[in-house]
Motif scaffolding. Structure first.
Motif, PDB file in Angstrom:
ATOM      1  N   ARG A 101       0.810  -1.209   0.000  1.00 20.37           N
ATOM      2  CA  ARG A 101       0.000   0.000   0.000  1.00 20.37           C
ATOM      3  C   ARG A 101       0.851   1.270   0.000  1.00 20.37           C
ATOM      4  NH1 ARG A 101      -5.178   0.029   1.394  1.00 20.37           N
ATOM      5  NH2 ARG A 101      -6.125   1.990   2.011  1.00 20.37           N
ATOM      6  N   TRP A 102       1.901   1.312   0.808  1.00 23.17           N
ATOM      7  CA  TRP A 102       2.676   2.547   0.966  1.00 23.17           C
ATOM      8  C   TRP A 102       3.515   2.852  -0.262  1.00 23.17           C
ATOM      9  CZ3 TRP A 102       1.318   5.897   4.432  1.00 23.17           C
ATOM     10  CH2 TRP A 102       0.606   5.454   5.538  1.00 23.17           C
ATOM     11  N   ARG A 103       4.048   1.833  -0.896  1.00 23.40           N
ATOM     12  CA  ARG A 103       4.850   2.066  -2.106  1.00 23.40           C
ATOM     13  C   ARG A 103       3.961   2.590  -3.234  1.00 23.40           C
ATOM     14  NH1 ARG A 103       7.779  -2.812  -3.102  1.00 23.40           N
ATOM     15  NH2 ARG A 103       9.272  -1.947  -1.644  1.00 23.40           N
ATOM     16  N   LEU A 104       2.799   1.998  -3.395  1.00 22.92           N
ATOM     17  CA  LEU A 104       1.871   2.448  -4.425  1.00 22.92           C
ATOM     18  C   LEU A 104       1.343   3.850  -4.113  1.00 22.92           C
ATOM     19  CD1 LEU A 104       0.685   1.389  -7.038  1.00 22.92           C
ATOM     20  CD2 LEU A 104      -1.231   0.499  -5.728  1.00 22.92           C
ATOM     21  N   LEU A 105       1.103   4.120  -2.837  1.00 21.23           N
ATOM     22  CA  LEU A 105       0.650   5.454  -2.439  1.00 21.23           C
ATOM     23  C   LEU A 105       1.716   6.498  -2.732  1.00 21.23           C
ATOM     24  CD1 LEU A 105      -1.503   7.217  -0.991  1.00 21.23           C
ATOM     25  CD2 LEU A 105      -0.251   6.759   1.114  1.00 21.23           C
ATOM     26  N   ALA A 106       2.975   6.192  -2.440  1.00 17.87           N
ATOM     27  CA  ALA A 106       4.066   7.141  -2.715  1.00 17.87           C
ATOM     28  C   ALA A 106       4.188   7.413  -4.212  1.00 17.87           C
ATOM     29  CB  ALA A 106       5.382   6.604  -2.165  1.00 17.87           C
ATOM     30  N   ARG A 107       4.058   6.375  -5.022  1.00 15.24           N
ATOM     31  CA  ARG A 107       4.128   6.559  -6.479  1.00 15.24           C
ATOM     32  C   ARG A 107       2.952   7.396  -6.979  1.00 15.24           C
ATOM     33  NH1 ARG A 107       4.846   1.285  -9.815  1.00 15.24           N
ATOM     34  NH2 ARG A 107       2.703   1.039  -9.162  1.00 15.24           N
ATOM     35  N   TYR A 108       1.770   7.139  -6.441  1.00 13.92           N
ATOM     36  CA  TYR A 108       0.582   7.904  -6.830  1.00 13.92           C
ATOM     37  C   TYR A 108       0.725   9.370  -6.439  1.00 13.92           C
ATOM     38  CZ  TYR A 108      -4.125   9.786  -6.489  1.00 13.92           C
ATOM     39  OH  TYR A 108      -5.215  10.583  -6.598  1.00 13.92           O
ATOM     40  N   LEU A 109       1.215   9.638  -5.230  1.00 10.52           N
ATOM     41  CA  LEU A 109       1.352  11.022  -4.785  1.00 10.52           C
ATOM     42  C   LEU A 109       2.426  11.768  -5.564  1.00 10.52           C
ATOM     43  CD1 LEU A 109       0.889  10.638  -0.939  1.00 10.52           C
ATOM     44  CD2 LEU A 109      -0.744  11.487  -2.615  1.00 10.52           C
ATOM     45  N   CYS A 110       3.505  11.089  -5.938  1.00  9.75           N
ATOM     46  CA  CYS A 110       4.526  11.724  -6.786  1.00  9.75           C
ATOM     47  C   CYS A 110       3.954  12.054  -8.156  1.00  9.75           C
ATOM     48  CB  CYS A 110       5.740  10.824  -6.922  1.00  9.75           C
ATOM     49  SG  CYS A 110       6.730  10.736  -5.427  1.00  9.75           S
ATOM     50  N   THR A 111       3.175  11.145  -8.710  1.00 12.20           N
ATOM     51  CA  THR A 111       2.537  11.394 -10.000  1.00 12.20           C
ATOM     52  C   THR A 111       1.556  12.550  -9.906  1.00 12.20           C
ATOM     53  OG1 THR A 111       2.721   9.050 -10.515  1.00 12.20           O
ATOM     54  CG2 THR A 111       1.196  10.327 -11.845  1.00 12.20           C
ATOM     55  N   LEU A 112       0.813  12.618  -8.807  1.00 12.10           N
ATOM     56  CA  LEU A 112      -0.136  13.707  -8.602  1.00 12.10           C
ATOM     57  C   LEU A 112       0.584  15.054  -8.504  1.00 12.10           C
ATOM     58  CD1 LEU A 112      -3.083  14.570  -8.010  1.00 12.10           C
ATOM     59  CD2 LEU A 112      -2.533  14.228  -5.609  1.00 12.10           C
ATOM     60  N   LEU A 113       1.704  15.089  -7.793  1.00 13.90           N
ATOM     61  CA  LEU A 113       2.466  16.329  -7.663  1.00 13.90           C
ATOM     62  C   LEU A 113       3.036  16.770  -9.009  1.00 13.90           C
ATOM     63  CD1 LEU A 113       3.581  18.518  -5.776  1.00 13.90           C
ATOM     64  CD2 LEU A 113       5.585  17.086  -5.464  1.00 13.90           C
ATOM     65  N   VAL A 114       3.565  15.831  -9.776  1.00 12.78           N
ATOM     66  CA  VAL A 114       4.095  16.169 -11.101  1.00 12.78           C
ATOM     67  C   VAL A 114       2.977  16.667 -12.012  1.00 12.78           C
ATOM     68  CG1 VAL A 114       5.142  15.163 -13.164  1.00 12.78           C
ATOM     69  CG2 VAL A 114       6.104  14.679 -10.924  1.00 12.78           C
ATOM     70  N   THR A 115       1.800  16.044 -11.936  1.00 15.57           N
ATOM     71  CA  THR A 115       0.660  16.490 -12.739  1.00 15.57           C
ATOM     72  C   THR A 115       0.248  17.901 -12.354  1.00 15.57           C
ATOM     73  OG1 THR A 115      -0.109  14.211 -12.899  1.00 15.57           O
ATOM     74  CG2 THR A 115      -1.698  15.928 -13.424  1.00 15.57           C
ATOM     75  N   CYS A 116       0.198  18.182 -11.066  1.00 20.85           N
ATOM     76  CA  CYS A 116      -0.150  19.538 -10.616  1.00 20.85           C
ATOM     77  C   CYS A 116       0.877  20.558 -11.088  1.00 20.85           C
ATOM     78  CB  CYS A 116      -0.260  19.573  -9.094  1.00 20.85           C
ATOM     79  SG  CYS A 116      -1.692  18.738  -8.435  1.00 20.85           S
ATOM     80  N   LEU A 117       2.148  20.208 -11.004  1.00 20.27           N
ATOM     81  CA  LEU A 117       3.202  21.123 -11.459  1.00 20.27           C
ATOM     82  C   LEU A 117       3.120  21.360 -12.962  1.00 20.27           C
ATOM     83  CD1 LEU A 117       6.263  19.851  -9.399  1.00 20.27           C
ATOM     84  CD2 LEU A 117       4.961  21.950  -9.065  1.00 20.27           C
ATOM     85  N   LEU A 118       2.921  20.295 -13.732  1.00 23.61           N
ATOM     86  CA  LEU A 118       2.818  20.440 -15.186  1.00 23.61           C
ATOM     87  C   LEU A 118       1.609  21.271 -15.587  1.00 23.61           C
ATOM     88  CD1 LEU A 118       3.783  16.978 -16.703  1.00 23.61           C
ATOM     89  CD2 LEU A 118       4.825  19.180 -17.191  1.00 23.61           C
ATOM     90  N   LEU A 119       0.465  20.957 -15.007  1.00 26.35           N
ATOM     91  CA  LEU A 119      -0.732  21.718 -15.348  1.00 26.35           C
ATOM     92  C   LEU A 119      -0.599  23.181 -14.939  1.00 26.35           C
ATOM     93  CD1 LEU A 119      -3.677  19.308 -14.520  1.00 26.35           C
ATOM     94  CD2 LEU A 119      -3.131  20.295 -16.718  1.00 26.35           C
ATOM     95  N   GLY A 120      -0.073  23.431 -13.742  1.00 25.65           N
ATOM     96  CA  GLY A 120       0.096  24.808 -13.298  1.00 25.65           C
ATOM     97  C   GLY A 120       1.061  25.592 -14.168  1.00 25.65           C
TER      98      GLY A 120
END
Length: 174
Positions: A107-126
């Motif tokens: 769970r934690w490894r997948l959560l960390a990967r998901y949150l990193c992807t979410l942060l990169v998506t937010c940075l790219l969109l912004g």
């Protein structure tokens, strides 16, 4: 409800609150903090509570975390809190979606990967929305429909650059 509805509903804060790079960084960091705290605080309750009690505990915890996040933003970063509007409170949808969709093991490894992807998506969109609105002069990019169009273009670019053929079910028919 299946995973498509959860993930579509959880895109609302990302699309609404990333009109500039600063707001994209802020909403990405808020999402990381809320998701991490939510999963961390619910870990001891997973095995001890029944399904309905676990859902109620999760909702109460999310309400408390969202309230604390809103109060902290208003106390220390009022202009940013006013620019983000109600979107930090809508991050509860991210937390519910990740809690529902994450497997029990790993769970934690997948959560960390998901949150990193979410942060990169937010940075790219912004960054893209700010550049398109300021440098290119496209006012539509700073609005919510512009975020949907830009997200579609980024997904199309990702699918184009991704190696491998498309799944036969997704290929067009003549």
């Amino acid at each position: 409800m299946n995973s498509v509805y959860f993930m579509a509903a959880s895109l609302v804060p990302v699309l609404g609150a990333t009109s500039t790079l600063r707001e994209g960084v802020a909403i990405g960091l808020c999402a990381i903090v809320m998701n991490s705290l939510h999963q961390l605080l619910l870990t001891p309750l997973r095995q001890r509570l029944a399904t309905w009690a676990y859902v109620m505990a999760s909702l109460l915890l999310l309400a408390a975390l969202a309230s604390c996040l809103q109060l902290a933003l208003r106390a220390w970063q009022l202009p940013l809190a006013l620019a983000l509007g109600p979107y930090p409170a809508l991050l509860c949808l991210h937390c519910l979606a990740t809690d529902h969709l994450l497997p029990r093991e790993g769970r934690w490894r997948l959560l960390a990967r998901y949150l990193c992807t979410l942060l990169v998506t937010c940075l790219l969109l912004g960054a893209c929305r700010q550049w398109l609105a300021d440098a290119a002069g496209l006012h539509l990019a700073s609005l919510a429909p512009g975020a949907l169009l830009l997200l579609g273009l980024l997904l199309a670019l990702y699918n184009r650059l991704r190696p491998g053929p498309a799944h036969p079910r997704r290929q067009g028919k003549l």
